[in-house]
Scaffold this active site. Structure first.
Site, PDB file in Angstrom:
ATOM      1  CB  CYS A  53      66.692  35.743  10.455  1.00  0.00           C
ATOM      2  SG  CYS A  53      64.964  35.696  10.963  1.00  0.00           S
TER       3      CYS A  53
ATOM      4  CG  PHE B 174      71.343  44.371   3.755  1.00  0.00           C
ATOM      5  CD1 PHE B 174      71.379  43.590   4.893  1.00  0.00           C
ATOM      6  CD2 PHE B 174      70.125  44.864   3.334  1.00  0.00           C
ATOM      7  CE1 PHE B 174      70.210  43.304   5.596  1.00  0.00           C
ATOM      8  CE2 PHE B 174      68.959  44.593   4.017  1.00  0.00           C
ATOM      9  CZ  PHE B 174      68.993  43.809   5.149  1.00  0.00           C
TER      10      PHE B 174
ATOM     11  CG  LEU C 221      58.337  39.456   8.551  1.00  0.00           C
ATOM     12  CD1 LEU C 221      59.159  39.753   9.788  1.00  0.00           C
ATOM     13  CD2 LEU C 221      56.874  39.392   8.925  1.00  0.00           C
TER      14      LEU C 221
END
Ligand code: NAD
Length: 433
Positions: free
Chosen positions: A262, A251, A152
């Site tokens: 992360c 991205f 997620l």
């Protein structure tokens, strides 16, 4: 099913509330008693769209409970999710102490068959380590460890959990696979690819996934920096690249570098895994180094336009590492602020959600403003750092009247340069004229 979830952070709370929504009976456990108290009072300790409503709904249905009691948490669930943090150690490797603490408690208190599901991002070999630890504590332990990494993204965690691109299971026995499928039942009626594999492969998939996305962002940032030199427009370049189905457009937005809890930590942890196994991961080394440099890139542009920063006031729009989250971990805004302050500038900031979180880190160093408009008063330039929606359609003409000088540094390329210039501002983007 009765399910325990250890850790009530971004992943744990979303997992707990989302599994309750699927009809399971959930007990969320956290060693942070303050957090548990807040959750029991209906306060969500961080901002995540849709999460408060999901928690409230399942609290009313009595399917979602909270406790700081570890033993109770272990005994409660047939399935125990391990969603605790895995922060970076000084050398960049993942700190597994919290993950192993949970495994230790499970080894100590579990008497029946249960599966311990590692959802935290952990280096290959961790599920094996957890299983060994459990057996060391209780050689007869019926507990089986499973790896089930989470993909997620903050800001859309609730919807990502409900509609994942894939679910990855790493286990050593068939029964554990089938129990996990029961956990996710309801999700899996729709078509979601499930990857069943061994422990180490499942753990590696998560690191590969995040490291690839970090590389993709760094790649387009590198292209943007070259675009700056040759006078090309990276926005058009990335749009065209994204039309290639082998690449896809996501991205590929050039900017001031990735942050968050992360990507930086996972790239460094994978680098460390490689090092421990006598492999020099040169590409990942460069991604990490490049991203740190990219966080400084906006300052280089600012200094070119304003050779003397002492005494000047700058406006930061956005603080969180990306929109729709209050998370400030590794946020590029922090690097930029530190740099501006070191050069003697004054900084006025505004963020729609992350101000409280930012105050814990920045204290009195910057001036916190209550609106985007207030933040531009007497300022020499707007530095757009986080692309929150409310910054997209602003009236530059009006804002300019309150400013000392009219300059915009668009760190996320959200504005049309011609429009901003027409409204009387100088415009500097990332890889575009
Ligand atoms: P977080 O820091 O928000 O939350 C971790 C929680 O675990 C904290 O509330 C902490 O008090 C609790 N905790 C620590 N030790 C405990 C113990 N022994 N028992 C019970 N609770 C304990 O972390 P997060 O962002 O939710 O990340 C958790 C893991 O999931 C990390 O490995 C992370 O890399 C991974 N992950 C995070 C995201 C994300 O977007 N945040 C996405 C995918 C995977």
């Amino acid at each position: 099913m009765k399910i325990s979830v250890f850790g009530t952070g971004y992943v744990g709370l979303v997992t707990g509330a989302s599994l309750a929504e699927l009809g399971h009976e959930i007990l969320c456990v956290d060693i942070d008693t303050q957090k548990i108290k807040q959750l029991e009072e209906g306060i969500i300790p961080f901002y995540e769209p849709g999460l408060k409503e999901l928690v409230q709904k399942n609290r009313i249905k009595k399917r979602l409970n909270f406790t700081p009691e570890i033993e109770q948490g272990v005994i409660f669930g047939e399935v125990i999710f391990n969603c605790v943090g895995t922060p970076s150690k000084k050398d960049g490797s993942a700190d597994l102490s919290y993950v192993l603490q949970v495994a230790e408690s499970v080894g100590k208190f579990a008497q029946d068959y249960k599966i311990l599901v590692n959802k935290s991002t952990v280096p290959p070999g961790t599920a094996r380590k957890c299983q060994e630890l459990i057996l060391k504590i209780n050689s007869q332990s019926p507990v089986k460890v499973v790896s089930n990494p989470e993909f997620l993204a903050e800001g859309k965690a609730v919807s990502d959990f409900a509609h994942p691109d894939k679910i990855v299971f790493g286990a050593e026995e068939e029964k554990a696979f089938s129990i996990l499928k029961k956990v996710y039942m309801g999700r899996m009626r729709g078509y979601i690819p499930v990857v069943e594999t061994d422990w180490e492969t499942a753990e590696m998939i998560k690191y590969a996934n995040n490291s690839f996305l970090a590389t993709k962002i760094s790649f387009i940032n590198e292209v943007a920096n070259i675009c700056d030199k040759v006078g090309a427009d990276v926005r058009v370049v990335s749009q065209a690249m994204g039309m290639d189905y082998r690449i896809n457009p996501r991205f590929l937005n050039a900017g001031i570098g990735y942050g968050g809890s992360c990507f930086p930590k996972d790239v460094r942890a994978l680098l460390q895994v490689a090092k421990e196994n006598n492999y020099e991961a040169r590409l990942l080394q460069e991604v990490d180094f490049f991203n740190e440099r990219q966080k400084q890139h906006l300052l280089t542009k600012i200094k070119k336009r304003f050779p003397v920063l002492v005494g000047k006031t700058f406006t930061l729009w956005g603080l969180s590492f990306k929109p729709k989250t209050s998370d400030m971990r590794e946020a590029p805004s922090l690097v930029l602020i530190e740099n501006l302050l070191n050069f003697g500038a004054n900084v006025q900031v505004y963020d729609p959600i992350a101000m409280e979180e930012a105050k814990k880190i920045l204290g009195e160093k910057v001036h916190f403003c209550s609106s985007a408009e207030e933040a531009v008063m007497g300022s020499s330039a707007i530095l757009l750092v986080t692309e929150w929606d409310e910054f997209r359609n602003v009236d530059f003409l009006e804002l300019g009247k309150q400013m000392k000088e009219r300059v915009v540094f668009d760190g996320r390329n959200i504005y049309e340069p011609e429009v901003v210039r027409e409204e009387g501002f100088e415009y500097f983007g990332m890889g575009r004229k």
